[in-house]
Design a protein around this motif. Structure first.
Motif, PDB file in Angstrom:
ATOM      1  N   PHE A  11       2.807  10.864   5.424  1.00 27.72           N
ATOM      2  CA  PHE A  11       3.643   9.665   5.528  1.00 27.72           C
ATOM      3  C   PHE A  11       3.209   8.806   6.707  1.00 27.72           C
ATOM      4  O   PHE A  11       2.750   9.320   7.728  1.00 27.72           O
ATOM      5  CB  PHE A  11       5.111  10.061   5.698  1.00 27.72           C
ATOM      6  CG  PHE A  11       5.744  10.517   4.427  1.00 27.72           C
ATOM      7  CD1 PHE A  11       6.446   9.632   3.635  1.00 27.72           C
ATOM      8  CD2 PHE A  11       5.610  11.832   4.007  1.00 27.72           C
ATOM      9  CE1 PHE A  11       7.014  10.045   2.442  1.00 27.72           C
ATOM     10  CE2 PHE A  11       6.179  12.257   2.819  1.00 27.72           C
ATOM     11  CZ  PHE A  11       6.886  11.365   2.040  1.00 27.72           C
ATOM     12  N   GLN A  12       3.418   7.513   6.528  1.00 26.98           N
ATOM     13  CA  GLN A  12       3.045   6.567   7.570  1.00 26.98           C
ATOM     14  C   GLN A  12       3.734   6.921   8.894  1.00 26.98           C
ATOM     15  O   GLN A  12       3.138   6.844   9.945  1.00 26.98           O
ATOM     16  CB  GLN A  12       3.422   5.152   7.115  1.00 26.98           C
ATOM     17  CG  GLN A  12       2.814   4.078   7.960  1.00 26.98           C
ATOM     18  CD  GLN A  12       2.931   2.707   7.314  1.00 26.98           C
ATOM     19  OE1 GLN A  12       3.338   2.561   6.157  1.00 26.98           O
ATOM     20  NE2 GLN A  12       2.574   1.684   8.057  1.00 26.98           N
ATOM     21  N   GLY A  13       5.004   7.338   8.806  1.00 23.86           N
ATOM     22  CA  GLY A  13       5.725   7.698  10.023  1.00 23.86           C
ATOM     23  C   GLY A  13       5.796   9.186  10.282  1.00 23.86           C
ATOM     24  O   GLY A  13       6.714   9.658  10.939  1.00 23.86           O
ATOM     25  N   LYS A  58       0.829  -1.206   0.000  1.00 24.59           N
ATOM     26  CA  LYS A  58       0.000   0.000   0.000  1.00 24.59           C
ATOM     27  C   LYS A  58       0.865   1.259   0.000  1.00 24.59           C
ATOM     28  O   LYS A  58       0.617   2.199  -0.760  1.00 24.59           O
ATOM     29  CB  LYS A  58      -0.923  -0.006   1.232  1.00 24.59           C
ATOM     30  CG  LYS A  58      -1.799  -1.243   1.312  1.00 24.59           C
ATOM     31  CD  LYS A  58      -2.686  -1.239   2.549  1.00 24.59           C
ATOM     32  CE  LYS A  58      -1.947  -1.183   3.877  1.00 24.59           C
ATOM     33  NZ  LYS A  58      -1.103  -2.340   4.195  1.00 24.59           N
ATOM     34  N   SER A  59       1.895   1.248   0.838  1.00 16.81           N
ATOM     35  CA  SER A  59       2.786   2.406   0.862  1.00 16.81           C
ATOM     36  C   SER A  59       3.525   2.555  -0.467  1.00 16.81           C
ATOM     37  O   SER A  59       3.708   3.660  -0.968  1.00 16.81           O
ATOM     38  CB  SER A  59       3.798   2.286   2.000  1.00 16.81           C
ATOM     39  OG  SER A  59       3.133   2.279   3.247  1.00 16.81           O
ATOM     40  N   VAL A  60       3.933   1.418  -1.004  1.00 18.38           N
ATOM     41  CA  VAL A  60       4.624   1.453  -2.294  1.00 18.38           C
ATOM     42  C   VAL A  60       3.708   2.050  -3.362  1.00 18.38           C
ATOM     43  O   VAL A  60       4.135   2.880  -4.172  1.00 18.38           O
ATOM     44  CB  VAL A  60       5.085   0.030  -2.692  1.00 18.38           C
ATOM     45  CG1 VAL A  60       5.562  -0.019  -4.131  1.00 18.38           C
ATOM     46  CG2 VAL A  60       6.189  -0.442  -1.757  1.00 18.38           C
ATOM     47  N   TYR A  71      -3.177   9.712   1.963  1.00 16.87           N
ATOM     48  CA  TYR A  71      -2.947   9.465   3.398  1.00 16.87           C
ATOM     49  C   TYR A  71      -2.447   8.050   3.587  1.00 16.87           C
ATOM     50  O   TYR A  71      -3.121   7.096   3.213  1.00 16.87           O
ATOM     51  CB  TYR A  71      -4.253   9.576   4.179  1.00 16.87           C
ATOM     52  CG  TYR A  71      -4.955  10.905   4.145  1.00 16.87           C
ATOM     53  CD1 TYR A  71      -4.648  11.902   5.069  1.00 16.87           C
ATOM     54  CD2 TYR A  71      -5.972  11.149   3.230  1.00 16.87           C
ATOM     55  CE1 TYR A  71      -5.327  13.104   5.070  1.00 16.87           C
ATOM     56  CE2 TYR A  71      -6.658  12.356   3.214  1.00 16.87           C
ATOM     57  CZ  TYR A  71      -6.332  13.324   4.149  1.00 16.87           C
ATOM     58  OH  TYR A  71      -7.011  14.508   4.151  1.00 16.87           O
ATOM     59  N   ASP A  72      -1.273   7.900   4.198  1.00 13.70           N
ATOM     60  CA  ASP A  72      -0.787   6.554   4.497  1.00 13.70           C
ATOM     61  C   ASP A  72      -1.043   6.269   5.980  1.00 13.70           C
ATOM     62  O   ASP A  72      -0.316   6.726   6.849  1.00 13.70           O
ATOM     63  CB  ASP A  72       0.710   6.443   4.170  1.00 13.70           C
ATOM     64  CG  ASP A  72       1.142   4.986   4.040  1.00 13.70           C
ATOM     65  OD1 ASP A  72       0.365   4.105   4.463  1.00 13.70           O
ATOM     66  OD2 ASP A  72       2.243   4.745   3.509  1.00 13.70           O
ATOM     67  N   GLU A  73      -2.089   5.539   6.238  1.00 18.02           N
ATOM     68  CA  GLU A  73      -2.492   5.154   7.593  1.00 18.02           C
ATOM     69  C   GLU A  73      -2.578   6.356   8.543  1.00 18.02           C
ATOM     70  O   GLU A  73      -1.793   6.466   9.486  1.00 18.02           O
ATOM     71  CB  GLU A  73      -1.537   4.093   8.133  1.00 18.02           C
ATOM     72  CG  GLU A  73      -1.430   2.947   7.149  1.00 18.02           C
ATOM     73  CD  GLU A  73      -0.879   1.661   7.762  1.00 18.02           C
ATOM     74  OE1 GLU A  73      -0.681   1.621   8.974  1.00 18.02           O
ATOM     75  OE2 GLU A  73      -0.685   0.711   7.005  1.00 18.02           O
ATOM     76  N   PRO A  74      -3.548   7.211   8.328  1.00 18.23           N
ATOM     77  CA  PRO A  74      -3.643   8.435   9.134  1.00 18.23           C
ATOM     78  C   PRO A  74      -4.010   8.191  10.583  1.00 18.23           C
ATOM     79  O   PRO A  74      -3.717   9.022  11.427  1.00 18.23           O
ATOM     80  CB  PRO A  74      -4.751   9.235   8.429  1.00 18.23           C
ATOM     81  CG  PRO A  74      -5.547   8.228   7.687  1.00 18.23           C
ATOM     82  CD  PRO A  74      -4.572   7.155   7.289  1.00 18.23           C
TER      83      PRO A  74
HETATM   84 MG   LIG Z   1       2.682   1.072   4.658  1.00 19.71          MG
END
Ligand SMILES: [Mg+2]
Ligand SMILES: Nc1ncnc2c1ncn2[C@@H]1O[C@H](COP(=O)(O)OP(=O)(O)OP(=O)(O)O)[C@@H](O)[C@H]1O
Lengths: 250, 246
Positions: free
Chosen positions: A85-87, A41-43, A162-165
């Motif tokens: 970003f996820q982080g 998903k992030s990719v 949004y990556d895992e908000p």
């Molecule tokens: Mg991810």
């Protein structure tokens, strides 16, 4: 059409991550992407904004061929896109305020008053006005996430990725953030693609959802359709039961 | 790694042809790096000057050449010891710092975030730092040379009765343009190497926190080695351009 992704393939050496992913997102639509950890998903999000180059396939955003743009055109397009970003990826040598101002000062021709009012607006939106002059290292994980969100919407992008908000937030904050994303979408007429595992978040946000598994989109539909599905993978995803899914996922 | 490093250097030279320049950032990094290394290079320079004078003194005496003590100390400090020692300490302190800083920005996706916001991270993070190291090291070197000469003077005074003014006069008499100019000029190269290697290692770091540590330590190893290799080449070049025996 805001976003059109066509037959996207991406591998890292022998690890096939995206194996022919295609979808469309229309203007002002909120689309949620589900998928187990490590399904890419992030990719997928990173390919869309050309932080990663896919091996093959097409991506079009606002009618522009993302992979064919030169650097200048790409940066122009990126101004219209927000990325969480996820982080969180906060700049840890800058204060919260400087983090928020950074994209505005660098890319937009705004006066100080406008910049300050936007900083205040987004901080208020994530209820962190008092963190304005703190350093990122002084914030909790959840606060960093909210500042990351504030930074990504401060440029008033037309498309938000949004990556895992809501991952790593307590249920109440998670819900607030989901509601916020939904409100922003209506207020700013934004289009969003939201990667999440959080069903409640998806229910609040999503107009439509897709499910990614083994590099392919295995299901598409409204949240209600997906949660009602009898497909074992989806059942596992959305219900408390554990169901045997031989050979699926990793 | 050599190809990666060269490609990185080529990109640096490509970028510096186009304004705008991040003057504020460059100034900020120069002050920061300078302040960070000033004490340690000062102490080292002082001790090196003192020790080299103590070592040379009996040797010159053996040949009945005590009078050349200030001159020979001055020449060794200006030509070689000042620049190289300063550069090596600078490499240890700064290259590792840049490697760690950019490395952690890379693995926590801060560099990606910058790129996504339409800012060229190479210009903002890398070019500014390489500029800063290239121009701050010569300044530090001049300072180290001066401190070393003071250290050497103290050692000289212990064995010979000599005023500071006379000592300095002897040093200046002995040190020629062909000693001082290449000595200080080569530190521009050394500074460039320190910035380039640190930035390259950090910018291309992979594998999370482990990668950051690796970027930091290998920056020091590689930049120190490159400084010594370049020093060899530059010494040869200097001797060819300014022959010491006429
Ligand atoms: Mg991810
Ligand atoms: N830069 C990279 N180099 C090599 N492999 C990578 C890289 N980035 C991602 N991968 C691989 O791609 C796969 C998908 O990673 P990705 O981060 O997209 O997962 P994800 O779906 O976002 O998972 P999560 O929900 O845990 O965030 C993983 O197997 C990962 O090892």
């Amino acid at each position: 059409m805001m976003v059109e992704v066509n037959e996207l393939h991406k591998s890292f050496n022998s690890n096939v991550v995206l194996d022919g992913v295609s979808f469309k997102v229309s203007d002002a639509e909120n689309m949620v992407v589900f998928g187990r950890s490590g399904t890419g998903k992030s990719v997928l999000l990173k390919c869309m904004i050309r932080l990663m180059l896919p091996d093959s396939g097409n991506i079009s955003i606002q009618g522009k061929d993302v992979l064919g743009l030169n650097i200048k055109e790409l940066n122009e397009l990126r101004k219209d896109i927000g990325f969480l970003f996820q982080g969180s990826a906060l700049y840890d040598s800058m204060t919260v305020k400087e983090n928020l101002e950074f994209p505005l000062i660098r890319n937009f021709d705004l006066d100080e008053k406008e910049i300050n009012s936007r900083v205040n607006f987004v901080l208020e939106a994530v209820s962190l006005l008092d963190a304005m002059n703190k350093m990122p290292s002084e914030l909790s994980g959840g606060m960093r996430k909210r500042i990351g969100l504030a930074r990504s919407i401060i440029t008033k992008p037309k498309l938000m990725l949004y990556d895992e908000p809501t991952t790593g937030l307590d249920p109440i904050t998670a819900k607030e953030i989901s509601v916020l994303i939904n409100e922003l979408q209506h207020a700013l007429k934004m289009t969003s693609i939201v990667v999440t595992h959080d069903l409640l978040c998806a229910k609040i946000i999503a107009d439509r959802a897709i499910v990614l598994d083994s590099g392919k989109i295995v299901k598409e539909g409204s949240i209600n359709e997906l949660t009602a599905s009898s497909d074992p993978l989806l059942k596992n995803f959305f219900s408390d039961e554990i169901i045997e899914t031989s050979g699926r996922g990793k | 790694m050599i190809t990666g490093l060269s490609r990185f250097a080529v990109q640096f030279f490509k970028e510096i042809f186009f304004p705008p320049y991040e003057v504020d950032q460059i100034r900020k990094h120069m002050i920061e790096l300078g302040m960070k290394t000033l004490p340690i290079v000062g102490v080292t320079g002082f001790i090196i000057g003192l020790v080299i004078a103590m070592q040379l003194s009996p040797v010159l005496k053996r040949f009945g050449a005590e009078a050349f003590l200030p001159g020979s100390v001055g020449i060794s400090i200006v030509r070689e010891l000042g620049p190289v020692i300063c550069a090596l300490i600078f490499a240890g302190r700064v290259s590792s710092g840049i490697g760690a800083e950019l490395g952690s920005m890379r693995v926590t996706e801060q560099i990606d975030a910058m790129e996504v916001s339409g800012v060229n991270p190479f210009r903002y993070l890398v070019v500014t730092r390489i500029f800063a190291t290239t121009f701050i090291l010569p300044i530090l070197t001049i300072y180290v040379i001066f401190i070393s000469l003071i250290g050497a003077y103290i050692a000289v005074v212990l064995v010979q009765n000599m005023t500071w003014a006379y000592y300095l006069d002897r040093v200046i008499f002995a040190v020629e343009f062909g000693d001082a100019f290449p000595g200080v000029t080569k530190t521009f190269f050394f500074g460039f190497i320190v910035g380039l290697v640190g930035a390259y290692k950090g910018y291309t770091a992979v594998n999370g926190t482990e990668g950051v540590g690796k970027a930091s330590t290998s920056s020091v190893v590689v930049s120190s080695l490159l400084i010594l290799i370049f020093d060899m080449v530059l010494v040869k070049l200097t001797l060819w351009l300014w022959p010491t025996v006429k």
